[in-house]
Design a protein around this motif. Structure first.
Motif, PDB file in Angstrom:
ATOM      1  N   VAL A 150      -4.112  74.826 158.608  1.00 19.88           N
ATOM      2  CA  VAL A 150      -3.374  74.019 159.580  1.00 19.88           C
ATOM      3  C   VAL A 150      -4.094  72.703 159.835  1.00 19.88           C
ATOM      4  CG1 VAL A 150      -2.689  73.906 162.010  1.00 19.88           C
ATOM      5  CG2 VAL A 150      -2.190  75.953 160.656  1.00 19.88           C
ATOM      6  N   ALA A 151      -5.422  72.770 159.980  1.00 21.00           N
ATOM      7  CA  ALA A 151      -6.183  71.544 160.218  1.00 21.00           C
ATOM      8  C   ALA A 151      -6.055  70.571 159.059  1.00 21.00           C
ATOM      9  CB  ALA A 151      -7.653  71.886 160.464  1.00 21.00           C
ATOM     10  N   SER A 152      -5.931  71.085 157.840  1.00 23.45           N
ATOM     11  CA  SER A 152      -5.830  70.210 156.669  1.00 23.45           C
ATOM     12  C   SER A 152      -4.521  69.434 156.640  1.00 23.45           C
ATOM     13  CB  SER A 152      -5.978  71.027 155.381  1.00 23.45           C
ATOM     14  OG  SER A 152      -4.804  71.776 155.096  1.00 23.45           O
ATOM     15  N   LEU A 153      -3.505  69.938 157.331  1.00 21.68           N
ATOM     16  CA  LEU A 153      -2.233  69.214 157.376  1.00 21.68           C
ATOM     17  C   LEU A 153      -2.344  67.955 158.237  1.00 21.68           C
ATOM     18  CD1 LEU A 153       0.332  72.146 157.857  1.00 21.68           C
ATOM     19  CD2 LEU A 153      -0.350  71.037 155.718  1.00 21.68           C
ATOM     20  N   GLN A 181       4.558  67.411 165.323  1.00 27.68           N
ATOM     21  CA  GLN A 181       4.259  68.842 165.250  1.00 27.68           C
ATOM     22  C   GLN A 181       3.148  69.180 164.260  1.00 27.68           C
ATOM     23  OE1 GLN A 181       7.799  71.202 164.892  1.00 27.68           O
ATOM     24  NE2 GLN A 181       6.709  73.142 165.038  1.00 27.68           N
ATOM     25  N   PHE A 182       3.079  68.432 163.139  1.00 26.98           N
ATOM     26  CA  PHE A 182       2.149  68.793 162.076  1.00 26.98           C
ATOM     27  C   PHE A 182       1.084  67.728 161.805  1.00 26.98           C
ATOM     28  CE2 PHE A 182       6.415  70.515 160.762  1.00 26.98           C
ATOM     29  CZ  PHE A 182       6.184  71.808 161.212  1.00 26.98           C
ATOM     30  N   GLY A 183       1.267  66.527 162.375  1.00 26.71           N
ATOM     31  CA  GLY A 183       0.303  65.457 162.141  1.00 26.71           C
ATOM     32  C   GLY A 183       0.384  64.859 160.751  1.00 26.71           C
ATOM     33  N   ILE A 184       1.574  64.898 160.124  1.00 25.10           N
ATOM     34  CA  ILE A 184       1.752  64.435 158.744  1.00 25.10           C
ATOM     35  C   ILE A 184       2.566  63.144 158.735  1.00 25.10           C
ATOM     36  CG2 ILE A 184       2.733  64.981 156.477  1.00 25.10           C
ATOM     37  CD1 ILE A 184       2.389  67.948 157.194  1.00 25.10           C
ATOM     38  N   ASP A 185       2.069  62.148 158.004  1.00 21.37           N
ATOM     39  CA  ASP A 185       2.812  60.906 157.791  1.00 21.37           C
ATOM     40  C   ASP A 185       3.591  61.019 156.484  1.00 21.37           C
ATOM     41  OD1 ASP A 185       3.632  58.261 158.330  1.00 21.37           O
ATOM     42  OD2 ASP A 185       2.121  57.488 156.942  1.00 21.37           O
ATOM     43  N   VAL A 186       4.664  60.253 156.390  1.00 21.10           N
ATOM     44  CA  VAL A 186       5.497  60.241 155.183  1.00 21.10           C
ATOM     45  C   VAL A 186       5.522  58.834 154.618  1.00 21.10           C
ATOM     46  CG1 VAL A 186       7.790  60.647 154.214  1.00 21.10           C
ATOM     47  CG2 VAL A 186       6.919  62.137 156.042  1.00 21.10           C
ATOM     48  N   GLU A 187       5.057  58.707 153.382  1.00 19.82           N
ATOM     49  CA  GLU A 187       5.073  57.426 152.671  1.00 19.82           C
ATOM     50  C   GLU A 187       6.288  57.404 151.747  1.00 19.82           C
ATOM     51  OE1 GLU A 187       3.309  53.687 151.214  1.00 19.82           O
ATOM     52  OE2 GLU A 187       3.012  54.917 153.001  1.00 19.82           O
ATOM     53  N   GLY A 390      17.174  72.465 164.708  1.00 22.34           N
ATOM     54  CA  GLY A 390      16.085  71.509 164.815  1.00 22.34           C
ATOM     55  C   GLY A 390      14.718  72.115 165.020  1.00 22.34           C
ATOM     56  N   GLU A 391      14.618  73.430 165.244  1.00 22.08           N
ATOM     57  CA  GLU A 391      13.333  74.088 165.470  1.00 22.08           C
ATOM     58  C   GLU A 391      12.884  74.800 164.189  1.00 22.08           C
ATOM     59  OE1 GLU A 391      11.524  73.858 168.254  1.00 22.08           O
ATOM     60  OE2 GLU A 391      13.061  72.507 169.059  1.00 22.08           O
ATOM     61  N   TYR A 392      11.588  74.649 163.885  1.00 22.05           N
ATOM     62  CA  TYR A 392      11.064  75.276 162.675  1.00 22.05           C
ATOM     63  C   TYR A 392      10.875  76.775 162.857  1.00 22.05           C
ATOM     64  CZ  TYR A 392      10.261  71.184 159.796  1.00 22.05           C
ATOM     65  OH  TYR A 392      10.448  70.077 158.998  1.00 22.05           O
ATOM     66  N   ARG A 393      11.098  77.490 161.764  1.00 23.27           N
ATOM     67  CA  ARG A 393      10.807  78.914 161.679  1.00 23.27           C
ATOM     68  C   ARG A 393      10.226  79.185 160.297  1.00 23.27           C
ATOM     69  NH1 ARG A 393      17.181  80.801 160.978  1.00 23.27           N
ATOM     70  NH2 ARG A 393      17.510  79.496 159.126  1.00 23.27           N
ATOM     71  N   GLU A 453      -2.400  85.642 157.342  1.00 24.58           N
ATOM     72  CA  GLU A 453      -2.806  84.248 157.468  1.00 24.58           C
ATOM     73  C   GLU A 453      -1.632  83.364 157.852  1.00 24.58           C
ATOM     74  OE1 GLU A 453      -5.850  86.019 154.615  1.00 24.58           O
ATOM     75  OE2 GLU A 453      -3.739  86.297 155.109  1.00 24.58           O
ATOM     76  N   LEU A 454      -0.478  83.633 157.278  1.00 25.44           N
ATOM     77  CA  LEU A 454       0.691  82.801 157.567  1.00 25.44           C
ATOM     78  C   LEU A 454       1.206  83.028 158.984  1.00 25.44           C
ATOM     79  CD1 LEU A 454       2.437  83.037 154.112  1.00 25.44           C
ATOM     80  CD2 LEU A 454       1.602  80.949 155.199  1.00 25.44           C
ATOM     81  N   ARG A 455       1.128  84.261 159.472  1.00 25.33           N
ATOM     82  CA  ARG A 455       1.493  84.499 160.875  1.00 25.33           C
ATOM     83  C   ARG A 455       0.574  83.699 161.796  1.00 25.33           C
ATOM     84  NH1 ARG A 455       0.638  90.176 159.450  1.00 25.33           N
ATOM     85  NH2 ARG A 455       2.525  90.956 158.427  1.00 25.33           N
ATOM     86  N   ALA A 456      -0.726  83.748 161.498  1.00 28.65           N
ATOM     87  CA  ALA A 456      -1.688  83.023 162.330  1.00 28.65           C
ATOM     88  C   ALA A 456      -1.459  81.516 162.248  1.00 28.65           C
ATOM     89  CB  ALA A 456      -3.109  83.377 161.902  1.00 28.65           C
ATOM     90  N   ALA A 457      -1.191  81.012 161.050  1.00 25.09           N
ATOM     91  CA  ALA A 457      -0.938  79.580 160.888  1.00 25.09           C
ATOM     92  C   ALA A 457       0.324  79.162 161.642  1.00 25.09           C
ATOM     93  CB  ALA A 457      -0.801  79.238 159.401  1.00 25.09           C
ATOM     94  N   ALA A 458       1.364  79.982 161.568  1.00 30.67           N
ATOM     95  CA  ALA A 458       2.602  79.657 162.282  1.00 30.67           C
ATOM     96  C   ALA A 458       2.359  79.582 163.783  1.00 30.67           C
ATOM     97  CB  ALA A 458       3.672  80.697 161.957  1.00 30.67           C
ATOM     98  N   ALA A 459       1.547  80.501 164.316  1.00 30.76           N
ATOM     99  CA  ALA A 459       1.252  80.471 165.744  1.00 30.76           C
ATOM    100  C   ALA A 459       0.538  79.177 166.116  1.00 30.76           C
ATOM    101  CB  ALA A 459       0.401  81.680 166.121  1.00 30.76           C
ATOM    102  N   LEU A 460      -0.389  78.736 165.287  1.00 31.26           N
ATOM    103  CA  LEU A 460      -1.111  77.497 165.562  1.00 31.26           C
ATOM    104  C   LEU A 460      -0.198  76.280 165.486  1.00 31.26           C
ATOM    105  CD1 LEU A 460      -4.392  78.209 163.559  1.00 31.26           C
ATOM    106  CD2 LEU A 460      -4.127  78.181 166.050  1.00 31.26           C
ATOM    107  N   LEU A 461       0.825  76.354 164.635  1.00 31.48           N
ATOM    108  CA  LEU A 461       1.755  75.239 164.455  1.00 31.48           C
ATOM    109  C   LEU A 461       2.907  75.265 165.451  1.00 31.48           C
ATOM    110  CD1 LEU A 461       1.952  75.257 160.551  1.00 31.48           C
ATOM    111  CD2 LEU A 461       0.936  73.456 161.956  1.00 31.48           C
ATOM    112  N   GLY A 462       3.007  76.309 166.242  1.00 32.42           N
ATOM    113  CA  GLY A 462       4.122  76.424 167.161  1.00 32.42           C
ATOM    114  C   GLY A 462       5.426  76.743 166.464  1.00 32.42           C
TER     115      GLY A 462
END
Length: 471
Positions: A150-153, A181-187, A390-393, A453-462
């Protein structure tokens, strides 16, 4: 592996801490040894936290080391306000770990601290066990790997070549939401840049790559029209062009629209996408650069998250067909099944020996090679980040990739598009439910079971998790 901070919390009474310090240190040392033996980079606090000032200074010291997750360790009864101050001094995800040695009330200390964090709304995970307990070490590792992914995103950049492909709404995401939500820019990058760069790319390098493919692949099936050496080299030059743009613009992951402009007038991006997603090319080992076909933003985001957790290439495919009589899905798409999936070997020659390069089919008049193979069998984690209102799952499931005898494989491939790559998957969800509820036409997979790991990552990402199984 991840970088894990460890901060041990103690009793604030001087005489009690003096009595307990050796016990706490021995437990912390044992936990650090266990985590290090599991391959993690561990940063332990320089002092045990027995005062309010140490709670802040030690937590800041550990946070400054750039840890992915911070373990607050409770070997004894610990003053809860020390946890509150330490938590305020770090922004990393928190894991509260209690020693289960009954001679000291570590569980009591963790519960008091956890309740205090609940009261202020600070999310955390609670774990317990002996410091050399393999199950505890693995559970901490799950949290750390998820936090690292998650931090790498955050702070990363997605390169979007082209726009929405063929009206595909699920391939386009809100750039504001990605940043928030994710801290990602789009070029945004026009595909014309790719065409220009490909025309100028090193012809000698493209010829070298073509010869390497011809020497190692199961077959390069030139037909003199839709696939020629010149067209294959054009696809390779596209790969070289994209690599240059990635390096210049510091892109972390990408997506290429392809259809219809490139597939009608230039060449398909199948070869480009396959080798970007592979951990090697003709020049040897390289980093995987996650790249989604059809510039699928949520597909690329899913792939990047999966890749950051596993370190492996990530499969991208259409959910092409459900063989109800066999309860098997044909996951098939022109585009980038990375060649690694043919055998999942560290040796590219072993993978390419199962890969065919066929002339593209009628969908793509510009021609080029499709990268065809059957994904090697094995347990897989499959899923995708999709949006509902509009909400991620995160739609998540286990499955098995299967492969059969040559006659059966051929029969199954011929029912869809035999020139394209296929993964025959038995999913841990009923076909009716999958088709009724899955939120996209693209799906993604990585080897093994990384659902924790993915459950934990999803929780961190909301992000909520919709996990399917037959059980």
């Amino acid at each position: 592996m991840a970088r894990i901070g460890v901060v041990s919390i103690s009793d604030g009474r001087d005489h009690v801490h003096a009595r307990n310090a050796g016990f706490i240190q021995s437990k912390q040392d044992a936990l650090v040894r266990s985590l290090s033996a599991a391959g993690h980079d561990v940063v332990a606090g320089s002092e045990l936290v027995a005062t309010n000032t140490l709670a802040t200074s030690v937590a800041r010291e550990v946070a400054a080391a750039g840890v992915d997750v911070t373990v607050f360790y409770y070997a004894v009864w610990s003053f809860p306000h020390f946890t509150m101050l330490a938590a305020d001094a770090t922004r990393s995800p928190l894991v509260l770990v209690a020693s289960t040695d009954p001679t000291e009330p570590g569980l009591v200390g963790m519960l008091a601290a956890g309740g205090a964090l609940d009261q202020i709304g600070r999310a955390h995970t609670r774990l317990w066990g002996a410091p050399d307990d393999a199950e505890l070490v693995e559970k901490i590792g799950v949290q750390a790997r998820a936090a690292s992914a998650v931090a790498s995103l955050r702070g990363s950049t997605f390169g979007r070549f082209g726009g929405r492909p063929m009206g595909m709404n699920t391939a386009v995401a809100n750039t504001d939401q990605w940043m928030r939500q994710f801290g990602i820019d789009v070029e945004e990058i026009d595909q014309y840049e790719l065409v220009l760069r490909a025309e100028r790319a090193d012809a000698g390098e493209a010829a070298k790559a073509r010869e390497w493919i011809e020497a190692h692949a199961a077959g390069v099936h030139y037909d003199g029209r839709k696939l020629t050496p010149e067209l294959l080299e054009r696809q390779i030059r596209s790969y070289l062009a994209i690599r240059d743009i990635i390096a210049e613009r510091k892109l972390d992951f990408s997506g290429i629209k392809g259809q219809p402009e490139l597939t009608e007038h230039f060449a398909t991006m199948d070869v480009t996408e396959a080798f970007l997603n592979d951990p090697y090319d003709w020049n040897g080992p390289k980093d995987v650069h996650v790249t989604a076909t059809e510039a699928d933003m949520d597909g690329a985001l899913t792939m990047q998250l999966f890749h950051r957790i596993t370190g492996t290439p990530v499969l991208f495919a259409d959910v092409r067909h459900y063989h109800a009589d066999r309860d098997i899905w044909d996951l098939c798409n022109s585009g980038q099944h990375a060649t690694w999936y043919a055998a999942r070997s560290d040796d590219p020659a072993e993978n390419l020996a199962k890969v065919h390069f066929y002339p593209e089919v009628f969908f793509f008049p510009a021609g080029g090679a499709s990268v065809q193979h059957i994904a090697a069998p094995g347990r897989m984690t499959l899923g995708r980040l999709t949006r509902e209102a509009g909400e991620y799952r995160l739609q998540l499931m286990l499955g098995e990739f299967e492969s059969y005898d040559d006659a059966t494989n051929t029969e199954l491939m011929r029912q869809s598009t035999p020139e394209w790559p296929h993964a025959f998957a038995r999913l841990d969800v009923a076909g009716e439910r999958f088709l009724s509820e899955f939120g996209a036409n693209h799906i993604h997979a990585v080897p093994g079971d990384v659902r924790a790991e993915l459950r934990a990552a999803a929780a961190l990402l909301g992000v909520r998790v919709d996990e399917w199984s037959r059980g």
